[in-house]
Scaffold this motif. Structure first.
Motif: not given
Length: 814
Positions: A752-761, A682-685, A731-746
């Motif tokens: 993942y690193f999200y820079s202030s410039g908007g790059n997701l790595l 709920d507060n990831l974004r 950190k986020m517990d991936g088993t207790a929270n839905d992971v947004p589709s922006d992240f390919a968590v397998e």
């Protein structure tokens, strides 16, 4: 019949981790079991019971159904009898053998509905010198009618040292011959093998155990093995002469790797439901069971190298090992000779296989191994069936190939032999090869093969047909027969020229047409389209229920597999089938399916008792039943405690696009002042994408061992960068929270690193220094901050790194 695994291997090979991951995997995908009192296979949700028989294993990551510590404690044995750990373990297993009734009594309540995993100690002499472990297993098999496969784990890093690899081969061979079970050797931790340097040969050399003479040059480079060159060569010759050892690989954190191993185990012990990879649902469940992803740091395995050196030592090399192997070699040879006495079954090998198969339009070939217990059980039934089928018109030929022999390995590989026995039906002089999916008793084999040897569709007089034709020739009839040949494994095809033999004598039917009779929905559906692709699609689509039922009935299993394999949107209604409103729910849900299936939505109704695995995987609560769950490509929707009259309006809201997606989230923390911040769905974004800061986010699982190891490292990074207000470690517990589709968590951990410039790595570093260096190089500039030249930035980054690491170390010490 009860199935299970005997998990063995030297210390540090990963047995406990394996039992933990495998139990989760099997629990979530469900199992099928054989009921000897009935014909065929009975479908039911199978629970998994892990039985810990290792008294030294006092930290168990899995839920233990039976624990040997409740019978005898290693610490007490060592104290009372002045024994070391090894002597204590032997004493404990001897004690268990003498008190086997204790274990049998504990197992009795489990055998009706559980798949068993036995976690044994890692002391290797228990499996190739002492008889207590083998005696324990044999007593359980005899008393409880178990069908067990030995899964022997060997740490894959031993392949990097030729001497240790030979030792692992010798241990595997000795264990196979001593245990006398269906046996699979596994190179565990294969995802970590690259951490130990390059292999001398490609991985196939080590898994297939090819000509060991090629290792000699590499063995000579090691002073330890060079000193015993002749002895090592003799040992390699013994291993080659047996030709029994090969390996499959395993990354317990990778769903596909675990699934492939399960298929091998299922084949080895006769547990035939091994097609789990055909279901998207099952693979997804497997992914949840996979412990921690594919990018991992090596687990601590103290003592492994010493153990490996012991196996390589001259004391082991010699008399003790060879004396053990020699009588068993004679035993295996005798068994092989006995196996070859059969007359009705043709014996094939690489030399005559092509010639013999090329002379038959229909031939059945069993790929076996002389040491395989299930092969030996099948042999008399197979022989009896072969004798009976010789008198069939035309004769049906049964043959066999020793797939464990070196000369036949390429042949076995060509026919995808992954376990013993494997039976293939070869048609058209070897042009096509299909799995044998029939019974394993003589009468059943005969009946099944008589049906398979005939045409794919036969003309009938009284039983319900599928194809109705004015005459049994022409393009439509040929297309029908071609499709029948292709799909005969899934459907029983029939044809006729007399529509009067249709059920209720439907003489109004005019051919050519294909009528598909159905045990659900409307009684039948017709098509007069005879393009082969169109006809195949018609049968597939019309042969699928409007609403699939998720229950314990075996008839629904094939529909469930197809349902979850479908890539479209899925609407599922879960309820108790004993609910007084069940019929009203079915009526409303079927109506919804009729109205909205054209929107690429497939429908399923599930009984809550049978659907426990699905509920657990999708994160649904049984207390919310009856509920509707809609799973779309990038979102999901949940309607808990739904009423029958709410079903249609809810589906309409979804198709109209007015429903808000459901997001599973932990509560937003009221206090979040730790160095590593807690993020929830709920507060990831807000924390990651909208904060304007540089955020390193770890997705973890509470049960993940690698995540536990990473935690203090991230803590160090966060403390190091605490003075940089533009950097957040979270950190986020991936088993207790839905992971947004922006992240390919397998798998876990994933970062993942999200820079202030908007790059997701994505990022997979595992040391504090690596992580800080990565953040320094990839973070965005502060608002209004001038861009620095690369050389200056690198210089400053290096200086900041050292200062922050010193500061972090000081902070952690205080």
């Amino acid at each position: 019949m009860v199935f299970g695994q005997v998990v063995i291997g030297p210390p540090g090979s990963g047995k406990t981790t394996y039992c933990n991951g495998m139990s989760q995997f099997l629990s979530l995908i469900g199992r099928l079991c054989a009921d000897e009192g009935r014909e065929g296979w009975e479908s039911e949700e199978r629970k998994v019971a892990v039985v810990n028989l290792d008294p030294a294993n006092d930290v168990l990551p899995y839920e233990c159904a039976i624990n040997i510590e409740n019978l005898i404690k290693l610490s007490d044995v060592m104290s009372e009898h002045s024994l070391g750990p090894n002597g204590g373990l032997v004493y404990c297993l001897d004690y268990l053998e003498k008190n086997i009734d204790w274990l049998e009594e504990k197992l009795e309540p489990l055998i009706e509905d559980h798949y068993l995993l036995f976690d044994f100690p890692g002391q290797v002499e228990l499996f190739f010198l002492h008889s207590n472990t083998r005696n324990i297993i044999n007593k359980l098999i005899k008393k409880l009618n178990l069908r067990l496969t030995a899964v022997h784990l060997i740490d894959a890093h031993l392949c990097c040292d030729p001497g240790k690899y030979v030792s692992a081969l010798l241990l595997s061979l000795s264990t196979m011959l001593h245990m006398e079970l269906p046996h699979i050797n596994v190179l565990s931790k294969i995802d970590l093998i690259e951490n130990y340097g390059n292999l001398a040969f490609n991985l196939n050399f080590y898994t297939d155990v090819e000509d060991l003479s090629y290792l000699q040059r590499h063995l000579d480079q090691d002073p330890r093995s060079a000193k015993y060159r002749k002895l090592t060569k003799e040992l390699c010759d013994v291993i080659d002469d047996f030709g029994l050892v090969n390996f499959t690989t395993l990354d317990i954190q990778d769903k596909e790797s675990v699934g492939n191993l399960v298929k091998l185990i299922d084949k080895s012990n006769g547990y035939i439901f091994s097609s789990i990879d055909s279901s998207v649902c099952c693979l997804a469940l497997a992914q949840r069971a996979a412990s921690c992803g594919s990018r991992r740091r090596r687990e601590g395995t103290e003592g492994e190298e010493n153990h490996a050196r012991l196996l390589c030592s001259p004391a082991m090399a010699s008399s003790r090992a060879f004396a053990l192997l020699l009588p068993l070699l004679l035993l295996a040879s005798a068994a092989s000779c006995a196996h070859s006495e059969a007359e009705a079954v043709l014996t094939l090998d690489a030399g005559n296989f092509t010639e013999v198969v090329g002379a038959h339009d229909f031939i059945v070939v069993e790929f076996y191994a002389p040491w395989c217990g299930h092969c030996n059980q099948l042999a008399p039934e197979y022989e009896e069936a072969a004798a009976a089928l010789r008198s069939h018109d035309p004769p049906i030929v049964l043959a066999k190939v020793d797939a464990s022999a070196d000369r036949n390995r390429d042949l076995a590989g060509k026919h995808d032999v992954q376990g013993y026995p494997t039976i293939r039906i070869l048609r058209g002089r070897g042009a096509s090869s299909h799995d044998y999916a029939g019974p394993r008793d003589a009468a059943g084999i005969v009946a099944y093969l008589k049906r398979q040897a005939g045409p794919a569709s036969v003309e009938i007089a009284t039983s319900p047909p599928v194809g109705v034709f004015p005459e049994l020739s022409g393009g439509e009839f040929e297309s029908f027969m071609a499709v029948a040949e292709k799909m005969r494994g899934d459907y029983d095809f029939r044809h006729t020229t007399d529509a009067g033999v249709l059920p209720r004598g439907d003489r109004t039917a005019r051919g050519p047409l294909v009528r598909l009779f159905k045990p659900f929905d409307e009684l039948f559906v017709d098509s007069q389209e005879f393009d082969r692709d169109a006809l195949e699609k018609f049968i597939e689509a019309s042969g699928f229920p409007t609403v699939v039922t998720f229950d314990t009935g075996p008839a629904n299993q094939k529909y469930l597999l197809k349902y979850f394999d479908n890539a479209g949107t899925k609407a599922m209604l879960f309820l108790s089938f004993s609910d007084d409103r069940a019929e009203a729910f079915r009526t409303q849900f079927h109506e919804a399916a009729k109205q909205y299936s054209a929107n690429n939505i497939s429908f399923l109704i599930g009984d809550v008792t049978a659907s426990q695995g699905a509920l657990q995987y999708f994160g649904l609560k049984e207390s919310d039943v009856p509920l509707i769950f809609i799973l779309a490509s990038k979102s999901k929707y949940i309607k808990p405690t739904v009423e029958p009259d709410q079903v249609l309006p809810y589906l309409k809201e979804y198709t109209d696009g007015t429903l808000a997606p459901h997001v599973k989230s932990e509560p937003i923390p009221e206090v979040n002042d730790q160095p590593v911040k807690t993020v929830v769905a709920d507060n990831l974004r807000e924390v990651v994408f909208n904060s304007g800061k540089n955020v390193l986010l770890e997705f973890y699982a509470p049960w993940c061992g690698h995540c536990h190891k990473l935690a203090p490292i991230l803590e160090e990074v966060a403390v190091s960068l605490k003075d940089d207000e533009d950097v957040v470690i979270a950190k986020m517990d991936g088993t207790a929270n839905d992971v947004p589709s922006d992240f390919a968590v397998e798998g876990y951990p994933s970062m993942y690193f999200y820079s202030s410039g908007g790059n997701l790595l994505p990022y997979d570093g595992r040391t504090a220094e690596e992580i800080i260096d990565f953040i320094t190089k990839n973070k965005g500039s502060r608002p209004g901050e001038a861009t620095t030249t690369e050389s200056v930035k690198d210089e400053l980054g290096s200086w900041e790194l050292q200062v922050r690491r010193c500061s972090a170390a000081d902070s952690l010490r205080t």
